[in-house]
Structure formats: structure tokens, C-alpha cells
Write a protein that holds these residues in place. Structure first.
Motif, PDB file in Angstrom:
ATOM      1  N   VAL A   1      39.924  44.511  32.137  1.00 30.18           N
ATOM      2  CA  VAL A   1      39.194  44.063  33.318  1.00 30.18           C
ATOM      3  C   VAL A   1      37.960  44.940  33.502  1.00 30.18           C
ATOM      4  CG1 VAL A   1      39.323  43.794  35.823  1.00 30.18           C
ATOM      5  CG2 VAL A   1      41.307  43.229  34.413  1.00 30.18           C
ATOM      6  N   PRO A   2      36.765  44.312  33.588  1.00 23.09           N
ATOM      7  CA  PRO A   2      35.561  45.108  33.847  1.00 23.09           C
ATOM      8  C   PRO A   2      35.565  45.626  35.282  1.00 23.09           C
ATOM      9  CG  PRO A   2      35.022  42.786  33.870  1.00 23.09           C
ATOM     10  CD  PRO A   2      36.480  42.895  33.496  1.00 23.09           C
ATOM     11  N   GLY A   3      34.667  46.504  35.581  1.00 23.18           N
ATOM     12  CA  GLY A   3      34.618  47.105  36.907  1.00 23.18           C
ATOM     13  C   GLY A   3      34.000  46.206  37.953  1.00 23.18           C
ATOM     14  N   PHE A   4      34.822  45.410  38.596  1.00 20.59           N
ATOM     15  CA  PHE A   4      34.356  44.628  39.734  1.00 20.59           C
ATOM     16  C   PHE A   4      34.423  45.502  40.978  1.00 20.59           C
ATOM     17  CE2 PHE A   4      36.179  41.148  37.064  1.00 20.59           C
ATOM     18  CZ  PHE A   4      34.999  40.460  36.850  1.00 20.59           C
ATOM     19  N   ASN A   5      33.665  45.140  41.991  1.00 22.31           N
ATOM     20  CA  ASN A   5      33.674  45.843  43.265  1.00 22.31           C
ATOM     21  C   ASN A   5      34.949  45.455  44.028  1.00 22.31           C
ATOM     22  OD1 ASN A   5      33.255  46.742  45.883  1.00 22.31           O
ATOM     23  ND2 ASN A   5      31.100  46.147  45.914  1.00 22.31           N
ATOM     24  N   LYS A   6      35.786  46.428  44.346  1.00 23.50           N
ATOM     25  CA  LYS A   6      37.054  46.129  45.023  1.00 23.50           C
ATOM     26  C   LYS A   6      36.881  45.849  46.510  1.00 23.50           C
ATOM     27  CE  LYS A   6      40.227  48.142  41.782  1.00 23.50           C
ATOM     28  NZ  LYS A   6      41.418  48.936  41.562  1.00 23.50           N
ATOM     29  N   THR A   7      35.685  46.082  47.049  1.00 23.61           N
ATOM     30  CA  THR A   7      35.474  45.822  48.478  1.00 23.61           C
ATOM     31  C   THR A   7      34.958  44.414  48.754  1.00 23.61           C
ATOM     32  OG1 THR A   7      33.207  46.684  48.462  1.00 23.61           O
ATOM     33  CG2 THR A   7      34.991  48.270  48.888  1.00 23.61           C
ATOM     34  N   GLN A   8      34.614  43.674  47.706  1.00 27.24           N
ATOM     35  CA  GLN A   8      34.124  42.304  47.863  1.00 27.24           C
ATOM     36  C   GLN A   8      35.122  41.331  47.251  1.00 27.24           C
ATOM     37  OE1 GLN A   8      30.239  42.543  45.867  1.00 27.24           O
ATOM     38  NE2 GLN A   8      29.403  41.614  47.728  1.00 27.24           N
ATOM     39  N   PRO A   9      35.258  40.151  47.861  1.00 30.77           N
ATOM     40  CA  PRO A   9      36.139  39.144  47.256  1.00 30.77           C
ATOM     41  C   PRO A   9      35.608  38.705  45.900  1.00 30.77           C
ATOM     42  CG  PRO A   9      35.251  38.394  49.380  1.00 30.77           C
ATOM     43  CD  PRO A   9      34.636  39.708  49.093  1.00 30.77           C
ATOM     44  N   ILE A  10      36.529  38.269  45.040  1.00 32.10           N
ATOM     45  CA  ILE A  10      36.169  37.733  43.729  1.00 32.10           C
ATOM     46  C   ILE A  10      36.450  36.239  43.748  1.00 32.10           C
ATOM     47  CG2 ILE A  10      36.671  37.771  41.255  1.00 32.10           C
ATOM     48  CD1 ILE A  10      37.536  40.707  41.615  1.00 32.10           C
ATOM     49  N   TYR A  11      35.414  35.442  43.452  1.00 31.35           N
ATOM     50  CA  TYR A  11      35.537  33.987  43.381  1.00 31.35           C
ATOM     51  C   TYR A  11      35.505  33.587  41.910  1.00 31.35           C
ATOM     52  CZ  TYR A  11      34.504  33.400  48.401  1.00 31.35           C
ATOM     53  OH  TYR A  11      34.537  33.420  49.772  1.00 31.35           O
ATOM     54  N   LEU A  12      36.605  33.061  41.422  1.00 31.00           N
ATOM     55  CA  LEU A  12      36.715  32.655  40.027  1.00 31.00           C
ATOM     56  C   LEU A  12      36.534  31.148  39.876  1.00 31.00           C
ATOM     57  CD1 LEU A  12      39.984  34.579  39.075  1.00 31.00           C
ATOM     58  CD2 LEU A  12      37.636  35.281  38.562  1.00 31.00           C
ATOM     59  N   TYR A  13      35.955  30.757  38.767  1.00 22.33           N
ATOM     60  CA  TYR A  13      35.958  29.340  38.431  1.00 22.33           C
ATOM     61  C   TYR A  13      35.846  29.167  36.925  1.00 22.33           C
ATOM     62  CZ  TYR A  13      30.867  29.139  37.683  1.00 22.33           C
ATOM     63  OH  TYR A  13      29.597  29.324  37.213  1.00 22.33           O
ATOM     64  N   ALA A  14      36.302  28.021  36.486  1.00 27.99           N
ATOM     65  CA  ALA A  14      36.225  27.594  35.086  1.00 27.99           C
ATOM     66  C   ALA A  14      36.348  26.083  35.106  1.00 27.99           C
ATOM     67  CB  ALA A  14      37.342  28.227  34.268  1.00 27.99           C
ATOM     68  N   ASP A  15      36.625  25.498  33.962  1.00 33.18           N
ATOM     69  CA  ASP A  15      36.878  24.059  33.917  1.00 33.18           C
ATOM     70  C   ASP A  15      38.367  23.769  34.068  1.00 33.18           C
ATOM     71  OD1 ASP A  15      34.256  23.178  33.660  1.00 33.18           O
ATOM     72  OD2 ASP A  15      34.279  23.477  31.497  1.00 33.18           O
ATOM     73  N   MET A  16      39.199  24.735  33.672  1.00 33.88           N
ATOM     74  CA  MET A  16      40.641  24.531  33.718  1.00 33.88           C
ATOM     75  C   MET A  16      41.298  25.607  34.581  1.00 33.88           C
ATOM     76  SD  MET A  16      41.407  23.525  29.759  1.00 33.88           S
ATOM     77  CE  MET A  16      40.995  25.138  29.155  1.00 33.88           C
ATOM     78  N   HIS A  17      42.184  25.162  35.467  1.00 33.04           N
ATOM     79  CA  HIS A  17      42.838  26.110  36.374  1.00 33.04           C
ATOM     80  C   HIS A  17      43.828  27.038  35.680  1.00 33.04           C
ATOM     81  CE1 HIS A  17      41.012  24.932  40.042  1.00 33.04           C
ATOM     82  NE2 HIS A  17      41.512  23.715  40.048  1.00 33.04           N
ATOM     83  N   ASN A  18      44.358  26.655  34.524  1.00 38.79           N
ATOM     84  CA  ASN A  18      45.322  27.541  33.892  1.00 38.79           C
ATOM     85  C   ASN A  18      44.668  28.865  33.486  1.00 38.79           C
ATOM     86  OD1 ASN A  18      43.903  26.203  31.824  1.00 38.79           O
ATOM     87  ND2 ASN A  18      45.577  26.455  30.383  1.00 38.79           N
ATOM     88  N   LEU A  19      43.393  28.843  33.114  1.00 38.19           N
ATOM     89  CA  LEU A  19      42.694  30.082  32.784  1.00 38.19           C
ATOM     90  C   LEU A  19      42.430  30.921  34.027  1.00 38.19           C
ATOM     91  CD1 LEU A  19      40.081  29.027  30.084  1.00 38.19           C
ATOM     92  CD2 LEU A  19      42.317  30.068  29.765  1.00 38.19           C
ATOM     93  N   THR A  20      42.030  30.296  35.112  1.00 38.58           N
ATOM     94  CA  THR A  20      41.750  31.063  36.323  1.00 38.58           C
ATOM     95  C   THR A  20      43.026  31.718  36.850  1.00 38.58           C
ATOM     96  OG1 THR A  20      41.891  29.023  37.621  1.00 38.58           O
ATOM     97  CG2 THR A  20      39.685  29.808  37.052  1.00 38.58           C
ATOM     98  N   GLY A  21      44.150  31.060  36.708  1.00 36.08           N
ATOM     99  CA  GLY A  21      45.420  31.655  37.127  1.00 36.08           C
ATOM    100  C   GLY A  21      45.750  32.895  36.318  1.00 36.08           C
ATOM    101  N   ARG A  22      45.511  32.827  35.020  1.00 34.34           N
ATOM    102  CA  ARG A  22      45.769  33.993  34.159  1.00 34.34           C
ATOM    103  C   ARG A  22      44.849  35.156  34.512  1.00 34.34           C
ATOM    104  NH1 ARG A  22      45.953  30.946  28.375  1.00 34.34           N
ATOM    105  NH2 ARG A  22      47.518  29.413  28.954  1.00 34.34           N
ATOM    106  N   VAL A  23      43.576  34.842  34.745  1.00 33.60           N
ATOM    107  CA  VAL A  23      42.624  35.893  35.115  1.00 33.60           C
ATOM    108  C   VAL A  23      42.989  36.483  36.471  1.00 33.60           C
ATOM    109  CG1 VAL A  23      40.210  36.360  35.696  1.00 33.60           C
ATOM    110  CG2 VAL A  23      40.773  34.975  33.687  1.00 33.60           C
TER     111      VAL A  23
END
Length: 132
Positions: A80-102
Motif C-alpha cells: 500500500v502506498p502512503g495515502f493520507n490517513k486523515t482524508q477519506p479514500i474514494y476507490l473506483y474501478a470497473d469491477m467491484h470485486n477489485l475495489t473490495g480487495r483493495v
């Protein structure tokens, strides 16, 4: 003697059970590790979040949500790269199975505010940056 009609039904039932199991697994990954967010809520709040497109670079480069950052799923498998832990993370892709894994991987890395865009990129109606 083999009854091919019965064998066909058994194969169909097995395929449906496997597909159903995969769907349930993907659903539970999303439900347990992130919150689904509607397009409307996504658009209204995305400016205060980290918008992450987890599709591969060629898909991202052809078209992506304006302001999104590309962190391909294949890259996230290494860590996992260094995302900011104080801000929400909004994920998207074409398939939900990948977003669930991430989302699961991010949750395990200590991130808490994780959201997944309902419908993904394929249903997105907002601003998009397209390749020239």
C-alpha cells in the motif's frame, strides 16, 4: 450408461454455485471493509477526499474521473502506498470485486475512511478526463 442431460444439469448447478460464492465473497469484502457511496455523494464530497482509480494505467489514460489518482490494482498487490490517513479514500474501478480487495488491503494497513463508488467508472456521469 451416462445420462448427458443429468450431467448438464449438474455442471450448470456447480457453475451457479461457484458464481454465487464468488459474488457473495466480493460483496462481503466490500461490506466489511468500505462504505458504498452514491455518485451524487461522491461528486459532492470528492474534493475533500483522495480519489483513487485502481484500474490499470492504459484504462486510466483512456478516461478517468477528473482529479483521480491512478494506483493500479497490480501495484497495490506489492504493498500500500502512503495515502493520507486523515482524508477519506474514494476507490473506483470497473469491477467491484477489485475495489473490495483493495479496501481490505487498505483496512489491514490501518486506513479507516474507505468508500467505493457505486457502479464504478462504467456508470459514472460526472466530469471525465479523456485521452486526446
Amino acid at each position: 450408461m451416462i445420462n448427458f442431460g443429468m450431467v448438464s444439469w449438474i455442471i450448470l448447478i456447480v457453475v451457479l454455485l461457484v458464481w454465487g460464492g464468488f459474488w457473495l465473497y466480493s460483496y462481503l469484502l466490500r461490506k466489511n471493509n468500505a462504505t458504498m457511496i452514491s455518485q451524487e455523494d461522491f461528486q459532492q464530497t470528492m474534493h475533500s477526499a483522495q480519489v483513487v482509480d485502481i484500474r490499470e494505467a492504459n484504462e486510466f489514460n483512456s478516461a478517468h474521473i477528473l482529479g483521480a489518482r491512478n494506483v493500479p490494482y497490480s501495484t497495490l498487490q506489492q504493498g500500500v502506498p502512503g495515502f493520507n490517513k486523515t482524508q477519506p479514500i474514494y476507490l473506483y474501478a470497473d469491477m467491484h470485486n477489485l475495489t473490495g480487495r483493495v479496501a481490505k488491503k487498505l483496512r489491514e494497513a490501518g486506513y479507516e475512511d474507505i468508500y467505493i463508488l457505486e457502479g464504478g467508472m462504467s456508470d459514472w456521469k460526472g466530469k471525465v478526463k479523456r485521452a486526446n
